[in-house]
Motif scaffolding. Structure first.
Motif, PDB file in Angstrom:
ATOM      1  N   GLY A  34      99.984  31.909  47.675  1.00  0.00           N
ATOM      2  CA  GLY A  34      98.630  31.978  46.653  1.00  0.00           C
ATOM      3  C   GLY A  34      97.630  30.697  47.866  1.00  0.00           C
ATOM      4  O   GLY A  34      96.695  30.634  47.099  1.00  0.00           O
ATOM      5  N   VAL A 169      93.592  36.257  43.192  1.00  0.00           N
ATOM      6  CA  VAL A 169      93.990  35.450  44.350  1.00  0.00           C
ATOM      7  C   VAL A 169      93.416  34.652  45.056  1.00  0.00           C
ATOM      8  O   VAL A 169      94.026  32.983  45.382  1.00  0.00           O
ATOM      9  CB  VAL A 169      95.304  36.384  44.774  1.00  0.00           C
ATOM     10  N   HIS A 174      94.838  33.490  39.395  1.00  0.00           N
ATOM     11  CA  HIS A 174      96.142  33.929  39.640  1.00  0.00           C
ATOM     12  C   HIS A 174      97.222  33.185  40.567  1.00  0.00           C
ATOM     13  O   HIS A 174      96.321  33.517  42.358  1.00  0.00           O
ATOM     14  CB  HIS A 174      96.784  35.269  39.329  1.00  0.00           C
ATOM     15  N   TRP A 175      97.897  32.895  40.551  1.00  0.00           N
ATOM     16  CA  TRP A 175      99.239  33.114  41.833  1.00  0.00           C
ATOM     17  C   TRP A 175      99.658  34.916  42.002  1.00  0.00           C
ATOM     18  O   TRP A 175      99.254  35.789  41.407  1.00  0.00           O
ATOM     19  CB  TRP A 175     100.999  32.917  41.738  1.00  0.00           C
ATOM     20  N   PRO A 176     100.292  35.422  43.586  1.00  0.00           N
ATOM     21  CA  PRO A 176     100.303  36.640  44.065  1.00  0.00           C
ATOM     22  C   PRO A 176     101.511  37.122  42.707  1.00  0.00           C
ATOM     23  O   PRO A 176     100.940  38.141  42.883  1.00  0.00           O
ATOM     24  CB  PRO A 176     101.123  35.852  45.426  1.00  0.00           C
TER      25      PRO A 176
END
Length: 205
Positions: A34, A169, A174-176
């Motif tokens: 990320g 992302v 957000h994270w992946p």
């Protein structure tokens, strides 16, 4: 798809949730990925535009227009229970916050650097985009002539949803794995909707 496919997706979602909630090795690799994506060379403005396509105020109106059109076509064609596919799509859309919000609270994942608070797993924007655009396509497909346009619309929807996730992302929202988990969850909802729409009682006549 068969119940086995739904079961497989549910197991994948459970595994991802376990890794994220339990701070497993997949979560640590996810955060490294990320950060690498967020620091990438792609233009921020373009990524922001893609991320915005997952907003409720953008994605849900697309679904509403699609279901209104399909309901109108079905009623004109004299389709029995012409209103039911549209209602099923709305129920599927309503399932998104009903599932995502409790999961966010239960997992309590913190977001990337620069975003406040927790509750980033799974991604609500990704699920909103996937279910709203995906349900719109499922409603429209029986009313489109020619396999080419149906195929292209389906591919376009898939590309759009993946692009929304990438934008989230890339912009560091957000994270992946937040995005991937939402895609898996959304796939389960859309498969259930598709099975309902394809049932004998509700096919276009």
């Amino acid at each position: 798809m068969s119940p086995a496919a739904l079961t497989a997706l549910a197991l994948v979602f459970a595994f991802l949730t376990w890794q994220v909630a339990g701070d497993g090795p997949l979560r640590r690799a996810d955060e490294r990925l990320g950060r690498a994506i967020a620091d990438g060379p792609s233009p921020d403005g373009f990524a922001e535009l893609l991320a915005d396509l997952g907003n409720f105020t953008v994605a849900v109106p697309v679904l509403v227009v699609s279901l209104a059109y399909v309901a109108w076509r079905a009623r004109r064609a004299g389709t029995p229970r012409w209103w039911l596919p549209a209602l099923a799509a709305l129920v599927t859309m309503a399932a998104v916050p009903a599932l995502v919000v409790p999961l966010k609270e239960a997992v309590g994942r913190t977001g990337p650097a620069g975003v406040a608070g927790d509750g980033y797993y799974p991604s609500g924007h990704t699920a909103t985009a996937a279910v709203a655009y995906g349900a719109a396509v499922l409603l429209l497909l029986p009313w489109l002539r020619g396999s080419y346009i149906r195929r292209e619309l389906t591919i376009g929807c898939l590309v759009l949803v993946v692009a929304v996730g990438w934008g989230l992302v890339r912009r560091g929202y957000h994270w992946p794995l937040d995005v991937v988990a939402s895609l898996v969850l959304s796939a389960m909802l859309l498969i259930a909707l598709r099975r309902f729409l394809n049932s004998r009682s509700f096919r276009r006549r």
